[in-house]
Design a protein around this motif. Sequence first.
Motif, PDB file in Angstrom:
ATOM      1  N   LEU A  64       0.861  -1.188   0.000  1.00  0.00           N
ATOM      2  CA  LEU A  64       0.000   0.000   0.000  1.00  0.00           C
ATOM      3  C   LEU A  64       0.884   1.221   0.000  1.00  0.00           C
ATOM      4  O   LEU A  64       1.610   1.472   0.967  1.00  0.00           O
ATOM      5  CB  LEU A  64      -0.914  -0.017   1.222  1.00  0.00           C
ATOM      6  CG  LEU A  64      -1.779  -1.269   1.367  1.00  0.00           C
ATOM      7  CD1 LEU A  64      -2.512  -1.256   2.703  1.00  0.00           C
ATOM      8  CD2 LEU A  64      -2.753  -1.381   0.209  1.00  0.00           C
ATOM      9  N   PHE A  65       0.846   1.962  -1.097  1.00  0.00           N
ATOM     10  CA  PHE A  65       1.700   3.139  -1.219  1.00  0.00           C
ATOM     11  C   PHE A  65       1.032   4.371  -0.626  1.00  0.00           C
ATOM     12  O   PHE A  65      -0.158   4.609  -0.838  1.00  0.00           O
ATOM     13  CB  PHE A  65       2.026   3.418  -2.685  1.00  0.00           C
ATOM     14  CG  PHE A  65       2.843   4.662  -2.867  1.00  0.00           C
ATOM     15  CD1 PHE A  65       4.197   4.653  -2.592  1.00  0.00           C
ATOM     16  CD2 PHE A  65       2.237   5.849  -3.243  1.00  0.00           C
ATOM     17  CE1 PHE A  65       4.942   5.814  -2.716  1.00  0.00           C
ATOM     18  CE2 PHE A  65       2.978   7.011  -3.376  1.00  0.00           C
ATOM     19  CZ  PHE A  65       4.336   6.997  -3.102  1.00  0.00           C
ATOM     20  N   GLY A  66       1.849   5.168   0.071  1.00  0.00           N
ATOM     21  CA  GLY A  66       1.393   6.471   0.553  1.00  0.00           C
ATOM     22  C   GLY A  66       0.366   6.369   1.664  1.00  0.00           C
ATOM     23  O   GLY A  66       0.440   5.499   2.518  1.00  0.00           O
ATOM     24  N   ARG A  67      -0.576   7.291   1.592  1.00  0.00           N
ATOM     25  CA  ARG A  67      -1.620   7.323   2.630  1.00  0.00           C
ATOM     26  C   ARG A  67      -2.444   6.040   2.570  1.00  0.00           C
ATOM     27  O   ARG A  67      -2.919   5.656   1.505  1.00  0.00           O
ATOM     28  CB  ARG A  67      -2.513   8.545   2.454  1.00  0.00           C
ATOM     29  CG  ARG A  67      -1.787   9.818   2.896  1.00  0.00           C
ATOM     30  CD  ARG A  67      -2.627  11.019   2.681  1.00  0.00           C
ATOM     31  NE  ARG A  67      -2.233  11.548   1.360  1.00  0.00           N
ATOM     32  CZ  ARG A  67      -2.787  12.572   0.767  1.00  0.00           C
ATOM     33  NH1 ARG A  67      -3.790  13.199   1.330  1.00  0.00           N
ATOM     34  NH2 ARG A  67      -2.372  12.990  -0.404  1.00  0.00           N
ATOM     35  N   ASP A  68      -2.578   5.419   3.692  1.00  0.00           N
ATOM     36  CA  ASP A  68      -3.215   4.110   3.789  1.00  0.00           C
ATOM     37  C   ASP A  68      -4.738   4.257   3.824  1.00  0.00           C
ATOM     38  O   ASP A  68      -5.303   4.707   4.806  1.00  0.00           O
ATOM     39  CB  ASP A  68      -2.718   3.413   5.046  1.00  0.00           C
ATOM     40  CG  ASP A  68      -3.246   2.000   5.175  1.00  0.00           C
ATOM     41  OD1 ASP A  68      -3.988   1.556   4.276  1.00  0.00           O
ATOM     42  OD2 ASP A  68      -2.898   1.350   6.159  1.00  0.00           O
ATOM     43  N   THR A  69      -5.386   3.877   2.720  1.00  0.00           N
ATOM     44  CA  THR A  69      -6.838   3.960   2.670  1.00  0.00           C
ATOM     45  C   THR A  69      -7.506   2.590   2.764  1.00  0.00           C
ATOM     46  O   THR A  69      -8.704   2.513   3.015  1.00  0.00           O
ATOM     47  CB  THR A  69      -7.302   4.644   1.365  1.00  0.00           C
ATOM     48  OG1 THR A  69      -6.798   3.890   0.255  1.00  0.00           O
ATOM     49  CG2 THR A  69      -6.795   6.080   1.292  1.00  0.00           C
ATOM     50  N   LEU A  70      -6.739   1.506   2.509  1.00  0.00           N
ATOM     51  CA  LEU A  70      -7.338   0.173   2.501  1.00  0.00           C
ATOM     52  C   LEU A  70      -6.795  -0.750   3.586  1.00  0.00           C
ATOM     53  O   LEU A  70      -7.310  -1.861   3.754  1.00  0.00           O
ATOM     54  CB  LEU A  70      -7.133  -0.485   1.131  1.00  0.00           C
ATOM     55  CG  LEU A  70      -7.790   0.186  -0.060  1.00  0.00           C
ATOM     56  CD1 LEU A  70      -7.553  -0.630  -1.327  1.00  0.00           C
ATOM     57  CD2 LEU A  70      -9.272   0.393   0.166  1.00  0.00           C
TER      58      LEU A  70
END
Length: 183
Positions: A64-70
């Motif tokens: 998961l790249f960057g801001r974690d949304t999942l």
Amino acid sequence: MRTAASSSPRNCPLRWLATVLLASVSLAFAQPDSEPQLESAYLVNFLKYVEWPASNRSTATICLFGRDTLGPFLSGHEGRVIGGKELRIRRVQSPDDMPNCQLVYIPDVEEARIGAVLRWIQGMPILAASNADGFARSGGGIELLRNGGRVQFIVNAETLSRHGLNPSSQMLRLANRVIGGDR
């Protein structure tokens, strides 16, 4: 005169039954899965329907790249065995983190850095997926589409081929659209 005790569901079998039935109906019509839940399930399933070059890896890793949304939605899948490999979920921020990824997810909130991530993984057997509009047209592997509470996907078969990845014919048939390939 009725008292509070005589009107409780325990004292009236019909009211109790009605309460249980209403609760059952409420559960049956509960809200559908959220889009992040659906997107997470799609990412896990992509690992099943894409063939990677042979390797000695014992794990299948979604990065998961960057801001974690999942992350919270994928954590329930971690540790499952997919294609004989244990699923792991990692958060990544730099090119040094990429070699251990089979799939890298770039959320639309990181749209400004998509080009950089695609350059980092160029020539590597890594499937890039995103929910950013135009991701597949811009050279990403799979774009997740949101459509009225549903999630669909676009496959860029040319990009997958350049990365040495082979999507299954079943996956291509399910895709909303395939760029650069046949269904």
